[in-house]
Write a protein that holds these residues in place. Structure first.
Motif, PDB file in Angstrom:
ATOM      1  N   ARG A 152       0.830  -1.202   0.000  1.00 37.89           N
ATOM      2  CA  ARG A 152       0.000   0.000   0.000  1.00 37.89           C
ATOM      3  C   ARG A 152       0.871   1.261   0.000  1.00 37.89           C
ATOM      4  O   ARG A 152       0.658   2.181  -0.795  1.00 37.89           O
ATOM      5  N   VAL A 198      -4.712  -0.573   6.772  1.00 37.34           N
ATOM      6  CA  VAL A 198      -4.758   0.602   5.898  1.00 37.34           C
ATOM      7  C   VAL A 198      -4.308   1.814   6.706  1.00 37.34           C
ATOM      8  O   VAL A 198      -3.430   2.584   6.303  1.00 37.34           O
ATOM      9  N   ASP A 255      -0.794   4.120   6.397  1.00 38.53           N
ATOM     10  CA  ASP A 255      -0.865   5.545   6.073  1.00 38.53           C
ATOM     11  C   ASP A 255      -0.212   6.411   7.148  1.00 38.53           C
ATOM     12  O   ASP A 255       0.411   7.427   6.847  1.00 38.53           O
ATOM     13  N   SER A 268      -7.495   7.858   1.191  1.00 36.06           N
ATOM     14  CA  SER A 268      -8.049   7.085   0.092  1.00 36.06           C
ATOM     15  C   SER A 268      -7.404   7.635  -1.175  1.00 36.06           C
ATOM     16  O   SER A 268      -7.071   8.815  -1.240  1.00 36.06           O
ATOM     17  N   GLN A 296      -5.997  -5.017  -3.225  1.00 38.88           N
ATOM     18  CA  GLN A 296      -6.559  -3.662  -3.118  1.00 38.88           C
ATOM     19  C   GLN A 296      -6.674  -2.921  -4.457  1.00 38.88           C
ATOM     20  O   GLN A 296      -7.728  -2.362  -4.749  1.00 38.88           O
TER      21      GLN A 296
END
Ligand code: UDP
Length: 562
Positions: free
Chosen positions: A29, A87, A91, A215, A287
Motif C-alpha cells: 500500500r 490501511v 498511512d 483514500s 486492493q
C-alpha cells in the motif's frame, strides 16, 4: 534538526521489515501510494512556507501485530479478515515518514524492549531509563506492553504516547476512578491519559484527536475515464466475509431486479452458501483490483456490517453511490455485541455515520431497510443520478499530512496543566456576551493565552438545550466542540455572563459539567480536568459547551490552527 519532506519511500519500506502478511499488505500500500504522498508533500510544503518544523524521533509500536498479543489479524489478511487497521497504520507510517521525522517501527515485544533501552527481563526495574523518543504511536495492546515493560519510565513518559484507537475513548471511560465509580466498565479504558492522546479512524468525538487514513485520489484524466466507464446497472456489495450476506436474500432479490450484483467475498474452494448464485463473486481482491472494480460500478451497497471502514470512502472516491441502512434504534456499546466493552457510549445511527453526516447525498443514501418500498425506491433513484468521484480533503494525502503536521507541531501533553482550577477567578475574564446575547465570545481586548492551541480566540460558547451533548450542540451552530477550551469556561463568571440564573454553584466530578440544572437552578463546575467531555448528555442538564470553527474538509483544524 529541521524536518525535511521526503518523497522517496524506499527506506520506509525497509524499516517496515517483512514476513507477516499484514506487513506485506501495508508495504504494498505504501509503495503504491508513493506518488500521491510525494505530490501531497510538495503542496503542503508550499502551503506552510517557511514554518520551522523540528524533526522528531518517533517510535511506532503496532501492538496488535505482536505475537505477544495474539496477532489474530495477520493470518486473516488473505482470508477476508479486517484490513481497515492495516490501511490506517500503513498511512500513518507513510505520513510520519514523508513529514521527515526519524522513525523506528516495532511489531514484537523484543524489538520494543530493545528500542526502549529496557534490558530484557528487567521489565519492572525501578530505574527510569531515559526514553530516546519524542513521540510513541501505539495501540491499546502496545500501551499495555509498554506499561508492563517500562517500569517507572512509563509514568514519566506517558504524555509522549499517542494511542491509535479506531472507535475512540470517551473521557468518562478514560478516568479510572470515575469510570469505576459510575459503571463505565470496559475491556480498555482506565488509562487517565489526556483524551486527545487517543486518535481515531473517523472524527467521532472531538474529545479524541482525529487521525484518519487516506483514500486514493483520482486525477482529472482518471475522473474522465471513470465518468465514461461506469456501468449504470452494476452494484458491488460491501463486505469480504460471507457472514454479512446472511439473511439478506430479500434485499439481494430486490436489487437483482435492477442491477448486476458483484461481491468480493473470500472463499476457499467452493462458493460460500450465503452468496446467492446470481451474484458474481470475485473472491477477495488485491486492493488495486478492488479499486478497479469500484471504478466500473455505479452502486456500493452496505448491509449493516462492517461498521465504519475505509471501503465506502474508496467507493465514493471512485464515483460510486454508497447505499446503506439506517439503524433505528442506533447501535451502541449498550445494545450491540460488536461495540460492547468499547470505551464509548456513542450511538451509531447507520453503518457509516461519517459517510452519512459529512458526505451525504448525492454520494451517500441512508435508508430504512425494513421498508422494502423505501429500499427499492432508493435503488431506482440512484440508477438515475449522476455523481462524480468525491473525496473529502481530510482523507487525501495532503489533508492527512496537514493534520498530522499540526498535531506534531502543537499538541503537547507533557506541559504543566494550564488554566487555574475552578473557583479561582481569573483577574480579567476573557469573554463577553455576543451582541445577539445568545453565546459568549472571546473579548477583543483580552490577552490571548500564549501557546494555547487551538488559539482561544476561535472560542464560542453556548448553553445547550437540556439533553443535548456538546458534540451536537456545536454542530447545530455549524461549529465543532473543542474540549481544550473547557477550562476557560469552567467558572461562575461564564455562567454569569451568559445570564444563567444560578441559585447555587457546586464543583464536582462529572463528565457533563460545567452544566446548569433547571430544577433547583443549580450550576455545576467541573472538578477534574480529565473529565471535560464534548460527548455525553442527560435530560437533567443544560451543558455549557465550548465550540470553534473548522476548515472546510478538515474538521480537526480551526481556521487559524496551522
Ligand atoms: N479490500 C480489498 N479487497 C477486497 C475488498 C476490500 O483489499 O476485495 C480493502 C479495501 O480497499 C479497504 C480495506 O479492504 O481499504 C478495508 O475495507 P473495509 O471497509 O471492509 O474495512 P475492514 O472491515 O476490513 O476494516
Amino acid at each position: 534538526v529541521q524536518a525535511v519532506f521526503r518523497s522517496n519511500l524506499s527506506h520506509l519500506l525497509e524499516l517496515m521489515g517483512s514476513g507477516k502478511e499484514s506487513l506485506i499488505f501495508m508495504k504494498k500500500r505504501a509503495k503504491r501510494l508513493t506518488a500521491q504522498w510525494a505530490v501531497a508533500a510538495q503542496r503542503l510544503s508550499q502551503k506552510l512556507g517557511a514554518v520551522q518544523r523540528d524533526q522528531k524521533q518517533i517510535l511506532v509500536h503496532i501492538g496488535f501485530l505482536t505475537e505477544e498479543s495474539g496477532d489474530v489479524f495477520s493470518p486473516r489478511v488473505l482470508k477476508g479478515g479486517p484490513l481497515g487497521e492495516m490501511v490506517q497504520w500503513a498511512d500513518i507510517l507513510a505520513a510520519l515518514y514523508v513529514l521527515g521525522h526519524g522513525l523506528r517501527i516495532t511489531v514484537s515485544l523484543k524489538e520494543l524492549q530493545s528500542n526502549l533501552g529496557v534490558p530484557p527481563g528487567r521489565g519492572n526495574c525501578p530505574l527510569t531509563v531515559p526514553l530516546p523518543f519524542d513521540l510513541v504511536y501505539t495501540d491499546y495492546h502496545g500501551l499495555q506492553q509498554m506499561k508492563q515493560h517500562m517500569g517507572l519510565s512509563f509514568k514519566k513518559y506517558r504524555c509522549r504516547i499517542r494511542v491509535i484507537d479506531t472507535f475512540g475513548t470517551e473521557p468518562a471511560y478514560n478516568h479510572e476512578e470515575y469510570a469505576t465509580l459510575h459503571g463505565y466498565r470496559t475491556n480498555w479504558g482506565y488509562w487517565n491519559l489526556n483524551p486527545k492522546q487517543f486518535m481515531t479512524m473517523f472524527p467521532h468525538t472531538p474529545d479524541n484527536s482525529f487521525m484518519g487514513f487516506v483514500s486514493e485520489e483520482l486525477n482529472e484524466t482518471e475522473k474522465q475515464l471513470v465518468r465514461g466507464g461506469k456501468a449504470s446497472n452494476m452494484a458491488v456489495v460491501y463486505g469480504k466475509e460471507a457472514s454479512i450476506w446472511k439473511g439478506k436474500e430479500k434485499f439481494l432479490g430486490i436489487l437483482n431486479k435492477y442491477m448486476e450484483i458483484h461481491g468480493t467475498v473470500y472463499y476457499e474452494s467452493q462458493r460460500p452458501p450465503e452468496v446467492p448464485a446470481f451474484v458474481k463473486n470475485h473472491g477477495l481482491l488485491p486492493q488495486p483490483e478492488f479499486q478497479q472494480l469500484l471504478r466500473k460500478a455505479k452502486l456500493f451497497i452496505g448491509f449493516g456490517f462492517p461498521y465504519e471502514g475505509p471501503a465506502p470512502l474508496e467507493a465514493i472516491a471512485n464515483g460510486c453511490v454508497f447505499l446503506q441502512s439506517r439503524f433505528s434504534p442506533p447501535h451502541s456499546s449498550l445494545n450491540h455485541e460488536f461495540f460492547r466493552g468499547k470505551p464509548t457510549s456513542r450511538e451509531v445511527f447507520s453503518q457509516h455515520p461519517y459517510a452519512e453526516n459529512f458526505i451525504g447525498k448525492p454520494h451517500v443514501w441512508t435508508v430504512d431497510y425494513n421498508n422494502s418500498d423505501e429500499f427499492e425506491a432508493a435503488i431506482k433513484a440512484i440508477m438515475k443520478t449522476q455523481v462524480d468521484p468525491y473525496l473529502p480533503y481530510e482523507y487525501t494525502c495532503e489533508g492527512m499530512l496537514e493534520r498530522i503536521h499540526a498535531y506534531i507541531q502543537h499538541q503537547d501533553f507533557c506541559a504543566a496543566p494550564g488554566p487555574a482550577p475552578p473557583g479561582t477567578r481569573a483577574p480579567q475574564s476573557p469573554f463577553v456576551l455576543a451582541p445577539n446575547a445568545t453565546h459568549l465570545e472571546w473579548a477583543q481586548n483580552a490577552s490571548v493565552a500564549p501557546g494555547a492551541w487551538p488559539p482561544a480566540h476561535s472560542l464560542r460558547a453556548w448553553l445547550a438545550a437540556a439533553g443535548r451533548a456538546c458534540t451536537d450542540a456545536c454542530l447545530d451552530h455549524g461549529l465543532i466542540c473543542e474540549p481544550s477550551f473547557f477550562p476557560f469556561l469552567n467558572s461562575q463568571d461564564a455562567f454569569q455572563k451568559l445570564q444563567v440564573p444560578c441559585d447555587s454553584t457546586e464543583s464536582e466530578m462529572n463528565h457533563l459539567y460545567p452544566a446548569f440544572a433547571q430544577p433547583g437552578r443549580e450550576c455545576f463546575l467541573q472538578k477534574e480536568p480529565l473529565l471535560f467531555s464534548c460527548a455525553g448528555s442527560s435530560t437533567k442538564y443544560h451543558r455549557l459547551c465550548p465550540c470553534r470553527d473548522f476548515r472546510k474538509g478538515q474538521v480537526a483544524l480551526c481556521r487559524d490552527c496551522l
